[in-house]
Scaffold this motif. Structure first.
Motif: not given
Length: 303
Positions: A68-71, A80-86, A227-231
């Motif tokens: 599960d991705r964070p959250g 505040g995570r970015r896509v790269a933080d995965a 997710d949506m904010i990061a994307l």
């Protein structure tokens, strides 16, 4: 794999207390043969570790690892995570399982996260696949919203221009979906093409999607929000810097993620093998999974 598994659900195991370097907890599921060739999976948006891939693992002799991705689900949020933080999360999961090398794959909202791993973990990622994935919001020369269903245009635009308003909207919507996951499929119905409707009408696929959505939102709406904010924000990496083999798969009739995103990525990723199915749409990616998994493990596609 050195980590101990405990049984959960009918098709997956769960690793207890996998933690990132920053101390966040990730909930992880492993399906199939623990001694098989490892593939780490990045789920869609919204989504969870409960997915469609487990049905393939015995056929392909693979160890399929999802989290599960964070959250989402049982994973701690990372505001505040970015896509790269995965990449931090994928590395933590791989380390917990004792994996030096592995393939990665992502569908829909998971596609950019899989590409992040290909770009930023080149010494560990053997191959990467992105199915019906997005291009960066700031992609040069791309009309990002062209061909996109109006509901997705509204969702992405609001997440980009007014994150607080978007969060308030999703908090309310997620509460309703937790009570009845069918609501999410009903919300999507106006944008479904004929091909999408055919895929989603399959009883097994529909059951899987409902379990997936319920688990995604079981504890929090913030995985979806973040997710949506990061994307729609800066991804934190450039797809043009990817040097490992990448398979891009897309349906030409996709209105949730238009095929122009696929074309933009295919033109910029040096090692990309691009597959555009002329009669397929967004959910047809579920039918492509066996072929994609075969490519991840062997470098060859069935079709």
């Amino acid at each position: 794999m050195r980590a101990r598994l405990r049984a959960q659900e009918e098709d997956a195991g769960v690793l207890d207390l996998v933690r990132t370097a920053s101390g966040r907890r990730l909930e992880v599921a492993v399906s199939g043969n623990p001694g098989g060739r490892p593939v780490i999976l990045l789920h869609g948006t919204p989504g969870s570790r409960v997915g469609t891939w487990p049905m393939l693992c015995h056929q392909e002799g693979a160890a399929l690892i999802s989290f599960d991705r964070p959250g989402y689900g049982g994973s701690d949020r990372s505001p505040g995570r970015r896509v790269a933080d995965a990449v931090e999360d994928v590395a933590a999961v791989a380390d917990a399982l004792g994996l030096d090398r592995f393939a990665v794959a992502g569908r829909s909202g998971g596609g950019p996260h899989a590409l992040a791993c290909a770009a930023l973990l080149p010494g560990r990622v053997t191959r990467a696949a992105a199915l019906v994935g997005l291009a960066p919001r700031d992609a040069e020369g791309l009309d990002w919203f062209a061909g996109m269903t109006p509901s997705n245009v509204d969702e992405f635009r609001t997440a980009f221009t007014d994150p607080q308003r978007y969060a308030a909207r999703i908090i309310s919507r997620a509460a309703a979906i937790r009570g009845n996951p069918e609501r999410l499929l009903e919300d999507l119905r106006p944008g479904l093409t004929e091909d999408d409707r055919l895929v989603v009408s399959d009883a097994g696929v529909r059951s899987m999607l409902l379990r997936n959505y319920y688990e995604a939102l079981r504890t929090s709406p913030y995985g979806w929000i973040d997710d949506m904010i990061a994307l729609t924000g800066p991804w934190g990496f450039d797809p043009a810097h990817i040097r490992v083999p990448v398979l891009l798969w897309h349906g030409a009739k996709d209105v949730f993620t238009p095929a122009s995103h696929f074309s933009w990525l295919a033109a910029r990723i040096p090692c990309a093998e691009a597959v555009l199915e002329p009669d397929a749409a967004h959910f047809a990616a579920l039918r492509a999974l066996p072929d994609v998994l075969d490519w991840l493990l062997t470098g060859k596609r069935q079709g």
